[in-house]
Design a protein around this motif. Structure first.
Motif, PDB file in Angstrom:
ATOM      1  N   PHE A  72      -2.262  -2.059  -8.341  1.00  0.00           N
ATOM      2  CA  PHE A  72      -3.150  -0.956  -7.597  1.00  0.00           C
ATOM      3  C   PHE A  72      -3.375   0.181  -7.817  1.00  0.00           C
ATOM      4  O   PHE A  72      -4.252   0.840  -7.732  1.00  0.00           O
ATOM      5  CB  PHE A  72      -2.664  -1.269  -6.087  1.00  0.00           C
ATOM      6  N   PRO A  73      -2.153   0.889  -8.549  1.00  0.00           N
ATOM      7  CA  PRO A  73      -2.212   2.292  -9.200  1.00  0.00           C
ATOM      8  C   PRO A  73      -3.198   2.366 -10.061  1.00  0.00           C
ATOM      9  O   PRO A  73      -3.974   3.316 -10.239  1.00  0.00           O
ATOM     10  CB  PRO A  73      -0.983   2.446  -9.734  1.00  0.00           C
ATOM     11  N   THR A  74      -3.715   1.280 -10.640  1.00  0.00           N
ATOM     12  CA  THR A  74      -4.695   1.500 -11.971  1.00  0.00           C
ATOM     13  C   THR A  74      -6.073   1.754 -11.034  1.00  0.00           C
ATOM     14  O   THR A  74      -7.022   2.527 -11.537  1.00  0.00           O
ATOM     15  CB  THR A  74      -4.904   0.138 -12.508  1.00  0.00           C
ATOM     16  N   LEU A  75      -6.280   1.255  -9.837  1.00  0.00           N
ATOM     17  CA  LEU A  75      -7.278   1.592  -9.077  1.00  0.00           C
ATOM     18  C   LEU A  75      -7.469   2.955  -8.688  1.00  0.00           C
ATOM     19  O   LEU A  75      -8.607   3.655  -8.293  1.00  0.00           O
ATOM     20  CB  LEU A  75      -7.355   0.494  -7.933  1.00  0.00           C
ATOM     21  N   ALA A  76      -6.314   3.518  -8.148  1.00  0.00           N
ATOM     22  CA  ALA A  76      -6.333   4.765  -7.524  1.00  0.00           C
ATOM     23  C   ALA A  76      -5.976   5.970  -8.547  1.00  0.00           C
ATOM     24  O   ALA A  76      -6.465   7.009  -8.237  1.00  0.00           O
ATOM     25  CB  ALA A  76      -5.036   4.620  -6.484  1.00  0.00           C
ATOM     26  N   VAL A  77      -5.061   5.792  -9.492  1.00  0.00           N
ATOM     27  CA  VAL A  77      -4.569   6.761 -10.330  1.00  0.00           C
ATOM     28  C   VAL A  77      -5.709   7.614 -10.980  1.00  0.00           C
ATOM     29  O   VAL A  77      -5.889   8.991 -10.778  1.00  0.00           O
ATOM     30  CB  VAL A  77      -3.496   6.482 -11.328  1.00  0.00           C
ATOM     31  N   THR A 115       2.363  10.168  -7.395  1.00  0.00           N
ATOM     32  CA  THR A 115       3.419  10.891  -8.300  1.00  0.00           C
ATOM     33  C   THR A 115       2.697  11.080  -9.591  1.00  0.00           C
ATOM     34  O   THR A 115       2.723  11.994 -10.210  1.00  0.00           O
ATOM     35  CB  THR A 115       4.846   9.862  -8.336  1.00  0.00           C
ATOM     36  N   ILE A 116       2.305   9.875  -9.997  1.00  0.00           N
ATOM     37  CA  ILE A 116       1.747   9.923 -11.273  1.00  0.00           C
ATOM     38  C   ILE A 116       0.694  10.746 -11.512  1.00  0.00           C
ATOM     39  O   ILE A 116       0.575  11.774 -12.430  1.00  0.00           O
ATOM     40  CB  ILE A 116       1.133   8.518 -11.879  1.00  0.00           C
ATOM     41  N   THR A 146       0.958  -1.057  -0.201  1.00  0.00           N
ATOM     42  CA  THR A 146      -0.144  -0.094  -0.159  1.00  0.00           C
ATOM     43  C   THR A 146       0.928   1.197   0.081  1.00  0.00           C
ATOM     44  O   THR A 146       0.566   2.248  -0.670  1.00  0.00           O
ATOM     45  CB  THR A 146      -0.681  -0.060   1.141  1.00  0.00           C
ATOM     46  N   GLY A 147       2.165   1.214   0.948  1.00  0.00           N
ATOM     47  CA  GLY A 147       2.843   2.398   0.839  1.00  0.00           C
ATOM     48  C   GLY A 147       3.328   2.706  -0.552  1.00  0.00           C
ATOM     49  O   GLY A 147       3.483   3.899  -0.897  1.00  0.00           O
ATOM     50  N   LEU A 148       3.859   1.676  -1.160  1.00  0.00           N
ATOM     51  CA  LEU A 148       4.393   1.742  -2.768  1.00  0.00           C
ATOM     52  C   LEU A 148       3.423   2.361  -3.728  1.00  0.00           C
ATOM     53  O   LEU A 148       3.733   3.273  -4.504  1.00  0.00           O
ATOM     54  CB  LEU A 148       4.927   0.521  -3.047  1.00  0.00           C
ATOM     55  N   GLU A 149       2.362   1.736  -3.393  1.00  0.00           N
ATOM     56  CA  GLU A 149       1.176   2.102  -4.377  1.00  0.00           C
ATOM     57  C   GLU A 149       0.691   3.692  -4.011  1.00  0.00           C
ATOM     58  O   GLU A 149       0.423   4.217  -5.215  1.00  0.00           O
ATOM     59  CB  GLU A 149      -0.027   1.285  -4.029  1.00  0.00           C
TER      60      GLU A 149
END
Lengths: 317, 298
Positions: free
Chosen positions: B166-171, B107-108, B98-101
């Motif tokens: 996970f970034p695809t869920l959040a970004v 950043t993105i 989660t931290g890395l995500e």
């Protein structure tokens, strides 16, 4: 970049016209290439892990089980024909689940938002915090707790029912009980979201409108119908459409609570696709199951987008 | 005569004021009563979660007495979990993933939102709309093709797959929030900075990020919530216990064992639910503001 920035500041006064146009052009070009560079990770992520997989799913759905032969639309045909006795139930349950749950969430959220709107100041924060708890706990973990509450051998709900002198209910044991339980958990989880959206909308309705209506002798009901609802129309619409998409594609609750049972009667598109595609290893058919969601979601997304774009245009002008 | 009318007027007026006040008082009472009912219903599962986590296995398997209250509360379940290697692994996996995500997503999202809201180029409108559209594509539509995709990348049953997915869920949503916040910053601010000789990294770091801090907090909380609570992707792509994250680990590994391990399971749920609850307790206002900022603008 600092140089080009300086040029804006000092350019017009010192440099002759032709060079200025050129450097401005170069500046603009440079600016847009930097802009594109900054967007690159986003575009890469979305194209690579969202757009490409969508098309890849369409390709996959047209292969046979071993993924060696192209079979056209056979997987879809199978689901609609020989597989219909179970897939038809999935379609029915997904629609029932999404529509009922969203209507209930919208209603509960609306009532809660109105109740919260009566309270002002610091108290409101505390009540809002308490009511947001269902939405904050990771859904998989709270669904696990619901399962334990519904547990057939030692259900806390049934203990309470027995204590009140009523018979036990097999919450997850029969088709309709399980369907209602799954919807209830979704309403419990999603209603707080509607509450905060509607509360924000209520707060944005100008107080003067109500004052004017009060002077004209409007009743509370009339205020609700003729002021509150029209003013909230957009938010209600967007929230409902968005929630329809999310609820339609829900996975966690059904997967943990019933895993599709009893007799596959509570499967949604997502859980059925997981069952077929990952657990039974028939990836192409699983892909075609989840692709059945696509037209419905696309239609809903179209309406959401139209509303959002219209709103942002209204805001900017 | 006049005294009588005045008195009559007063007495006629008085009850009216009183009734209005009484009416308001009753409205408030009704409001609080209704809210209490809702709060009780809403808090039944968390309450029962905590209660069960305080029960011993013996108490649960005895199946006697009132299940709503722990008869002999004990912290054994928590002690067991905290000292359990496997559970520590789940928690740590969840934490670093989660931290890395969050870092990658933010950043993105910030870079893209800066570019889309300020450096308007050809097609930036299309990209903004596209970002919003992809936010509406649920993970349950994509997990099967992604299964093939991550399989080809050799990432099946590797926790790193979550860092990728996970970034695809959040970004999309984070970018959407950040575009909103960045657009609300007056243009004069960065124009002034440009004239003073600031370059784009400086404008972003020294103006945009500090000014849009509430938005960044809201987006970060969203990214954290999404990653911490994600269930479908870890369930589909991770099958061995040492690679699992908290949600899947609890649901899959803990249930498999003893039928009456509910005390441990619920204690694990309490521990898993604690980080988001703590974060929301302190930062709820930012999150609610970020979530509803689009809603109240119109």
């Amino acid at each position: 970049m600092a140089n080009s920035a300086m040029m804006i500041g000092s350019g017009p006064a010192t440099t002759p016209a032709p060079r200025r146009v050129g450097s401005l052009k170069r500046l603009a070009r440079r600016r847009s290439s930097i802009a594109l560079l900054l967007c690159a990770p986003l575009i890469l992520l979305i194209v690579g892990l969202k757009v490409y997989p969508t098309f890849y799913a369409m390709f996959l759905s047209m292969l046979d089980r071993k993924m060696t032969k192209f079979v056209g639309l056979d997987n879809f045909a199978f689901l609609l024909d020989r597989g219909w006795h179970s897939f038809g139930m999935v379609v029915f349950q997904s629609c029932l689940f999404a529509i009922t749950a969203v209507i209930m969430k919208a209603l509960v959220g609306f009532i809660l938002a109105h109740l919260m709107h009566n309270i002002r100041g610091k108290n409101q924060r505390i009540w809002r915090g308490l009511l947001l708890v269902p939405w904050v706990i990771p859904l998989a973990l709270s669904t696990l707790t619901w399962w334990w509450l519904f547990d057939p051998s030692y259900s806390a709900f049934n203990w309470t029912l027995n204590w009140l002198g009523l018979d036990s209910i097999p919450f997850l044991g029969t088709t309709w009980n399980a369907r209602i339980s799954v919807i209830a958990v979704n309403v419990w989880f999603g209603a707080p979201f509607f509450m905060i959206m509607y509360l924000a909308a209520l707060k944005s309705v100008p107080e003067q409108l109500y004052e004017a209506a009060a002077i004209d002798g409007a009743t509370a009901w009339q205020k609700l119908i003729y002021i509150t609802l029209p003013m909230m129309r957009n938010i209600v619409l967007i929230t409902v459409l968005y929630s329809l998409i999310v609820t339609f594609a829900d996975f966690d609750i059904v997967r943990i609570l019933t895993n599709g049972g009893p007799q596959n009667s509570t499967h949604l598109f997502a859980t059925f696709a997981f069952n077929v595609g990952i657990e039974s290893g028939n990836i192409p058919r699983g892909a075609s199951v989840s692709l059945f969601m696509f037209p419905i979601l696309a239609a809903l997304a179209f309406f959401v987008l139209r509303d959002v774009l219209k709103r942002s245009k209204e805001v900017s002008t | 005569m006049t005294a009588v009318t005045a008195a009559a007027g007063a007495s006629a007026k008085k009850p009216k004021v009183g009734s209005l006040e009484r009416q308001r008082r009753w409205t408030m009472r009704g409001t609080y009563l209704a809210l209490c009912v809702f709060v009780v219903i809403f808090l039944i599962p968390p309450f029962y979660m905590i209660m069960t986590s305080l029960k011993s296995s013996a108490e649960i398997s005895a199946q006697k007495g009132n299940p709503w209250i722990a008869q002999s509360p004990t912290l054994d379940n928590f002690v067991y979990l905290i000292t359990n290697d496997q559970f520590q692994r789940y928690f740590l996996n969840s934490a670093w993933v989660t931290g890395l995500e969050v870092i990658i997503s933010m950043t993105i999202a910030i870079l893209a939102a800066f570019s889309l809201s300020r450096m308007g180029f050809k097609g930036s409108q299309v990209i903004s709309t596209g970002v919003f559209l992809t936010y509406l594509v649920p993970p349950s539509l994509l997990f099967i093709p992604l299964f093939q995709l991550v399989g080809n990348l050799g990432l099946i049953n590797n926790t790193w797959v979550l860092v990728l997915l996970f970034p695809t869920l959040a970004v999309p949503f984070c970018t959407w929030i950040m575009i909103g916040y960045f657009s609300s910053i007056p243009k004069e601010l960065d124009e002034a900075a440009l004239i003073d000789g600031a370059n784009y990294p400086q404008i972003l770091l020294k103006i945009f990020i500090p000014v849009a801090m509430p938005g960044i907090i809201a987006a970060t909380i969203f990214a954290f919530t999404v990653g911490w609570g994600a269930f479908l992707y870890p369930l589909a792509y991770l099958y061995s216990a040492d690679q699992a994250v908290l949600t899947v680990g609890i649901v899959r590994e803990l249930i498999r064992g003893d039928v009456f391990a509910w005390g441990t399971i619920m204690a694990a749920c309490v521990i898993g639910a604690a980080p988001p609850i703590i974060i929301y307790t302190f930062l709820m206002d930012y999150y609610v503001a970020g979530l509803t900022s689009g809603a109240t603008k119109g």
